[in-house]
Design an enzyme around this catalytic site. Structure first.
Site, mmCIF file in Angstrom:
data_model
loop_
_atom_site.group_PDB
_atom_site.id
_atom_site.type_symbol
_atom_site.label_atom_id
_atom_site.label_comp_id
_atom_site.label_asym_id
_atom_site.label_seq_id
_atom_site.Cartn_x
_atom_site.Cartn_y
_atom_site.Cartn_z
ATOM 1 N N LYS A 14 5.612 -10.019 5.492
ATOM 2 C CA LYS A 14 5.765 -9.171 6.689
ATOM 3 C C LYS A 14 4.605 -9.329 7.668
ATOM 4 C CE LYS A 14 6.038 -5.486 4.559
ATOM 5 N NZ LYS A 14 5.525 -4.180 4.303
ATOM 6 N N ARG A 89 9.630 4.330 6.595
ATOM 7 C CA ARG A 89 9.736 4.168 5.153
ATOM 8 C C ARG A 89 10.526 5.289 4.511
ATOM 9 N NH1 ARG A 89 4.148 1.340 4.413
ATOM 10 N NH2 ARG A 89 4.365 0.339 2.420
ATOM 11 N N ARG A 123 -1.244 -13.317 -7.405
ATOM 12 C CA ARG A 123 -2.349 -13.037 -6.481
ATOM 13 C C ARG A 123 -3.651 -12.826 -7.246
ATOM 14 N NH1 ARG A 123 0.136 -8.936 -2.019
ATOM 15 N NH2 ARG A 123 -0.142 -7.371 -3.635
ATOM 16 N N ARG A 156 -5.714 -7.788 -8.833
ATOM 17 C CA ARG A 156 -5.869 -6.440 -8.270
ATOM 18 C C ARG A 156 -5.326 -5.418 -9.255
ATOM 19 N NH1 ARG A 156 -4.314 -6.958 -2.022
ATOM 20 N NH2 ARG A 156 -4.805 -9.139 -1.851
ATOM 21 N N ARG A 167 6.889 -0.110 -8.039
ATOM 22 C CA ARG A 167 6.863 -0.270 -6.577
ATOM 23 C C ARG A 167 8.175 -0.871 -6.074
ATOM 24 N NH1 ARG A 167 1.476 -3.367 -6.843
ATOM 25 N NH2 ARG A 167 1.400 -3.866 -4.630
HETATM 26 P P1 AMP Z 1 1.028 -0.793 3.497
HETATM 27 O O1 AMP Z 1 -0.175 -1.604 3.845
HETATM 28 O O2 AMP Z 1 2.115 -0.878 4.527
HETATM 29 O O3 AMP Z 1 1.529 -1.046 2.100
HETATM 30 O O4 AMP Z 1 0.566 0.753 3.515
HETATM 31 C C1 AMP Z 1 -0.503 1.215 2.717
HETATM 32 C C2 AMP Z 1 -0.350 2.701 2.435
HETATM 33 O O5 AMP Z 1 -0.333 3.454 3.646
HETATM 34 C C3 AMP Z 1 0.943 3.092 1.732
HETATM 35 O O6 AMP Z 1 0.846 2.934 0.345
HETATM 36 C C4 AMP Z 1 1.078 4.551 2.135
HETATM 37 O O7 AMP Z 1 0.216 5.383 1.375
HETATM 38 C C5 AMP Z 1 0.576 4.542 3.560
HETATM 39 N N1 AMP Z 1 1.686 4.298 4.514
HETATM 40 C C6 AMP Z 1 1.842 3.193 5.295
HETATM 41 N N2 AMP Z 1 2.950 3.316 6.063
HETATM 42 C C7 AMP Z 1 3.501 4.519 5.750
HETATM 43 C C8 AMP Z 1 4.670 5.226 6.196
HETATM 44 N N3 AMP Z 1 5.499 4.714 7.115
HETATM 45 N N4 AMP Z 1 4.922 6.432 5.635
HETATM 46 C C9 AMP Z 1 4.117 6.963 4.719
HETATM 47 N N5 AMP Z 1 3.020 6.353 4.245
HETATM 48 C C10 AMP Z 1 2.691 5.149 4.751
#
Ligand code: AMP
Length: 213
Positions: A14, A89, A123, A156, A167
């Protein structure tokens, strides 16, 4: 003006694909996860609110996530458009998005769970300098050692089989209804994320009827 949302499982590329699209189309790449990470790193009030939630791998509440997106898009520094990565999300975030912004397309990077597993479990991270490696595509010259600083490569903490299975379940449970909601408005283009970076980008552009790279 071009406004997109990009959705895909971890390891689907992404960030890479939205980065390429943003660079070539001169649109802004907005990663909601990056915004939260910035707040945590800089010890802001918001950072304090989300730090624990993020560390546990949980989702931040819809209200907070929505206000972060609204605030970011209110900056209006996106003359030619944007690509939002990591939002929506949840069903509620999707409804908020559909009501608030007119989007041109939702890019769905589709990667079979098996391939997500292969990519994510491969990774490695340098324990000293933080450099990223991948045992499939980006191997270090000497096994287990960082090419840059010679540090030890480690996995990690959240890249384990068990954590990943959780996940992935979570991802499908939340994403399928989002795609369905967007799909009703015929916004979604699904792109096979298995080929190399350039090919995925080309397919994505073809499907969005954008100039090819
Ligand atoms: P990501 O890098 O997109 O995996 O986001 C890292 C963390 O940020 C996630 O594990 C959530 O805790 C929080 N987060 C990111 N985007 C959202 C969203 N749209 N809604 C809720 N939490 C988010």
């Amino acid at each position: 003006m071009r406004k997109y949302v990009i959705i895909g499982a971890i390891g689907s590329g992404k960030g890479t694909q939205s980065g390429l699209l943003a660079r070539d189309l001169d649109i802004v790449h907005i990663s909601v996860g990056d915004i939260f990470r910035w707040h945590v790193k800089n010890h802001t009030k918001l950072g304090a609110q989300v730090r624990r939630i993020m560390a546990a791998g949980d989702l931040v509440g819809d209200d907070l996530a929505e206000s972060v997106v609204r605030e970011r898009l209110d900056q209006h520094d996106w003359n030619y458009g944007f690509v939002v990565d990591g939002f929506p999300r949840s069903r509620r975030q999707t409804e908020f998005f559909l009501e608030s912004y007119d989007i041109d397309g939702v890019i769905h990077l589709d990667l079979p769970d098996e391939e997500v597993r292969r990519r994510v479990l491969g990774r490695r991270l340098c324990s000293r300098c933080g450099m990223d490696y991948n045992l499939i595509a980006d191997r270090p010259t000497e096994e287990g050692r960082c090419d840059v600083c010679g540090g030890e490569l480690v996995t990690r903490e959240d890249d384990t089989e068990d954590a990943l299975a959780g996940r992935l379940r979570d991802y499908h449970g939340k994403t399928d209804p989002i795609l369905e909601l967007f799909g009703r408005k015929e916004y979604v283009v699904t792109v096979d994320a298995r080929p190399g970076i350039d090919e995925v980008q080309r397919t994505l552009r073809e499907k969005l009827r954008l100039p090819l790279p």
